[in-house]
Design an enzyme around this catalytic site. Structure first.
Site: not given
Ligand code: CO
Length: 203
Positions: A41, A43, A45, A97, A100
């Site tokens: 993803c 993201d 993090r 994750h 999300c």
């Molecule tokens: Co995500």
């Protein structure tokens, strides 16, 4: 300023690499032979290399919102072809994750058309019970896992994967979830060609 910090770090990093190995960048520039295609993803993090300790040259990375594998995505089709047919990676890792935002957007039916269209395959995984379940966090984590399993299924049917399995060229597809709240990776499933799985079971 943040961009200045990034460039200052980069200078220090180059100096550190060269101190360890004066030919470090020369070697990297010669070519790549990654061990895995990583599908994750966007993201901020969930940085693949940071959480796994993979070094430059080891992961061929594709990231999109909610790590969705779609056969109709030309960007992903190109990545998969290049990783499997040209770089001959022996592993594909799909890593979702927890927490999300993309998966949550699918659950909440995000109003932005470009996002709701992109997230459609995740939304279609929801059962009527999950849509009305008040425990959104639990439904969201379950949906993260379903999305990873779906990605493994779609990948298994895509032409470059089928071609590799027909050639009896070792290729394993791994479905993982990264738990943001603990830092640990959870392995959900692993898939190989039928002949490879039989060989592994008898040896
Ligand atoms: Co995500």
């Amino acid at each position: 300023m943040f961009p200045t910090r990034l460039r200052l770090y980069n200078k220090a990093w180059v100096a550190n690499r060269l101190e360890l190995n004066v030919r470090y960048f020369e070697r990297l520039a010669e070519g790549q032979s990654p061990q895995a295609l990583w599908i994750g993803c966007c993201d901020s993090r969930a940085p693949a290399e940071e959480i796994t300790g993979a070094r430059p040259g080891e992961l061929f990375v594709h990231r999109n919102i909610a790590n969705i594998v779609r056969a109709d995505d030309p960007s992903f089709a190109g990545v998969l072809f290049y990783a499997l047919e040209v770089l001959k990676v022996p592993h594909v890792i799909v890593c979702g994750h927890s927490n999300c935002g993309g998966v949550r957007g699918a659950l909440d039916n995000h109003p932005e058309p470009c996002l709701s269209q992109w997230l459609g395959p995740i939304r279609s995984l929801l059962t009527p019970g999950e849509l009305t379940d008040p425990d959104k966090d639990a439904v969201c984590l379950e949906l993260v896992k379903k999305n990873v399993r779906r990605a493994v299924n779609v990948l298994s049917e895509m032409a470059p994967v089928q071609a590799r399995w027909k050639q009896a060229s070792p290729l394993a597809i791994h479905g993982w979830v990264y738990h943001l709240d603990s830092g640990y990776l959870e392995a959900l499933e692993e898939r190989r060609s039928a002949s490879e799985s039989t060989a592994a079971a008898t040896h």
